[in-house]
Scaffold this active site. Structure first.
Site, PDB file in Angstrom:
ATOM      1  N   ARG A   1      24.483  -1.020   8.981  1.00  0.00           N
ATOM      2  CA  ARG A   1      25.111  -0.223   9.755  1.00  0.00           C
ATOM      3  C   ARG A   1      24.782   0.655  10.505  1.00  0.00           C
ATOM      4  O   ARG A   1      24.127   1.412  10.716  1.00  0.00           O
ATOM      5  CB  ARG A   1      25.824   0.415   7.899  1.00  0.00           C
ATOM      6  CG  ARG A   1      24.055   1.636   7.718  1.00  0.00           C
ATOM      7  CD  ARG A   1      25.200   2.499   6.310  1.00  0.00           C
ATOM      8  NE  ARG A   1      24.000   3.114   6.362  1.00  0.00           N
ATOM      9  CZ  ARG A   1      22.965   2.934   5.480  1.00  0.00           C
ATOM     10  NH1 ARG A   1      22.510   1.590   4.619  1.00  0.00           N
ATOM     11  NH2 ARG A   1      21.635   4.502   5.329  1.00  0.00           N
TER      12      ARG A   1
ATOM     13  N   LYS B   1       0.690  -1.236   0.057  1.00  0.00           N
ATOM     14  CA  LYS B   1      -0.011  -0.084  -0.013  1.00  0.00           C
ATOM     15  C   LYS B   1       1.307   0.766   0.332  1.00  0.00           C
ATOM     16  O   LYS B   1       2.064   1.105   0.189  1.00  0.00           O
ATOM     17  CB  LYS B   1      -1.099   0.111   1.532  1.00  0.00           C
ATOM     18  CG  LYS B   1      -1.807   0.949   1.105  1.00  0.00           C
ATOM     19  CD  LYS B   1      -3.018   0.711   1.911  1.00  0.00           C
ATOM     20  CE  LYS B   1      -3.957   2.228   1.346  1.00  0.00           C
ATOM     21  NZ  LYS B   1      -4.906   1.894   0.305  1.00  0.00           N
TER      22      LYS B   1
END
Ligand code: MV4
Length: 449
Positions: free
Chosen positions: A296, A205
């Site tokens: 990260r 959506k």
């Protein structure tokens, strides 16, 4: 709990983050090795690391992305760990694996975890399994245009097609009706196949005016996980963040607590370790929906450091040395005040065109509540080959108003001559009524320009 403290760390990155990692190593008493391209020979990371090795020419593909060159530098300098920073090789599972096979600790999650978080549709399915809210969408990769139409009809238009191997906004298509869906699916698959070597596409959506909110986490290698609050990252242009803050002015405490608890369980189950960020979209009801995991340290990590007092880069290194989170954190995570970061880029503040070159004049602000992370110096050069980040300016205060006031004061005292920067743009953002009120979404800059 430490298996063996690191004797030397190599930093496989450049610019402000390389310097940031050197600072964390200095705080831990660990010697460092900088690697650099020919364009960065005169950079501060090269100057302030204990050793420096040239790994190739300016072009990243032949230096900061060149795995054999970096591993060679690590072997000749005899390091026991590599910190990848952000960008470049930081989420390259193959690189993490080569490090491991070479007996060098990769400061980040395990290669298999990096790989599985890189498959966005898989990360989405895992989060769903552990009760983290996701947007309604396809179950896994779309197998046919018919399946796409059926799914879209069920959840309602508009929908968004996303490349499973994409991320950061690449390889997406918004679709408003069933007629255009097969064509857009084909385009998305073609583009994904060419750009990411996988043509897998999934569907969700489409949220038309979302906020972008991300949670910072730390996980050790013994199954302990802590969520360090969130960052509001909605002020961005073309997927480049300009300004980030913590906490989000829009997140309800009840939503924060519920999502944090679910996330903790999911992250444990995944076997995720080291620092990470989990990205969410917030809809107009204030509800959060998972979109992706960034395996990260991120550019905007200092706002979380400001409000928690936790050094995230130091924590990453200690986690990689085998220490436990209770040892590293020394008590419950506590939050104080509000922090904002402005990314100072070398770019034209009106056209956003890059503005590399020599810095002929520089005044860095300081004072109460101000932090500047930068590799810039008087007469230093910002080369044209890499991202245009010159400095990160972080303001911390007891509340959002104080953080904004301190940021304005610091921007007034921040002088960069010889190149254009985004300083004037930030001054304007900080005076916008919607920014001051905290009532903005990811379309703020587009709407405003
Ligand atoms: C979306 C979306 C609306 N609905 N997904 C862009 C980056 C990538 N990480 C996900 N992105 C989006 N995914 C659904 N279902 C809108 C975006 C999006 C966006 C997200 C965060 C910050 C800035 C953005 C700018 C444009 C589109």
């Amino acid at each position: 709990m430490a298996s063996a403290p690191f004797k030397k760390i190599l930093i496989a990155n450049r610019g402000e983050i390389a310097l940031r990692i050197i600072c964390a190593c200095k705080d831990l008493g660990i010697p460092t090795v900088a690697v650099y391209s020919e364009a960065d020979r005169h950079s501060l990371p090269v100057r302030f690391a204990d050793q420096a090795v040239c790994i190739g020419p300016a072009k990243s593909a032949r230096s900061y992305l060149d795995i054999p060159s970096i591993i060679s530098a690590a072997e000749i300098t005899n390091v026991d760990a590599i910190h990848p920073g952000y960008g470049f090789l930081s989420e390259n599972a193959g690189f993490a694996e080569v490090c491991e096979m070479s007996g060098i600790k990769f400061i980040g999650p395990k290669p298999g975890v990096i790989a599985s978080m890189g498959i966005k549709e898989r990360a989405r399915a895992i989060m769903k399994d552990y009760g983290v809210p996701i947007l309604p969408g396809s179950e896994g990769v779309l197998q046919s245009p018919e399946e796409a139409i059926e799914t879209a009809a069920k959840i309602g238009f508009p929908v968004i097609l996303k490349a499973s191997a994409g991320g950061g906004g690449r390889g997406m298509r918004v679709c408003w009706n069933a007629e255009e869906l097969p064509g857009l699916l084909n385009q998305a698959q073609q583009e994904a196949g060419a750009a990411f070597s996988s043509a897998d596409v999934y569907l969700e959506k489409f949220i038309q005016a979302p906020r972008h909110i991300e949670f910072q986490l730390l996980a050790d290698e013994h199954g302990n996980v802590e969520i360090l609050g969130e960052r509001e990252c909605s002020i961005q242009r073309r997927h480049q963040k300009l300004l980030e803050e913590s906490p989000s002015p829009a997140l309800r405490p009840e939503v924060r607590n519920r999502v944090s608890e679910k996330l903790k369980e999911a992250i444990k189950a995944i076997g995720y370790s080291n620092a990470g960020t989990v990205e969410f979209l917030m809809d107009e009801n204030g509800d959060l929906y998972f979109i992706e995991v960034n395996a990260r340290i991120q550019v905007e990590h200092p706002v979380t450091e400001a409000v928690t007092g936790i050094d995230l880069v130091k924590s990453q290194i200690r986690i990689a040395m085998g220490e436990t989170l209770p040892e590293i954190l020394g008590g419950p995570v506590q939050f104080y005040g509000h922090a904002i970061e402005c990314r100072i880029n070398a770019e034209n503040p009106v056209t956003f065109a890059p503005s590399p070159g020599r810095i002929t004049g520089l005044n860095l602000p300081g004072g109460n509540g101000i932090r500047v992370d930068t590799h810039a110096y008087q007469d230093g050069v910002i080369p044209p080959y890499y991202d245009s980040l010159v400095a990160k300016l972080i303001a911390h205060g007891k509340d959002r108003d104080e953080a904004i006031a301190r940021m304005k004061r610091a921007l007034d005292l921040f002088v960069v001559e010889g190149i254009h920067t985004s300083i004037p743009l930030h001054k304007r953002i900080l005076n916008e009524p919607d920014f001051v009120a905290g009532t903005f979404d990811t379309n703020f800059i587009k709407r405003w320009m």
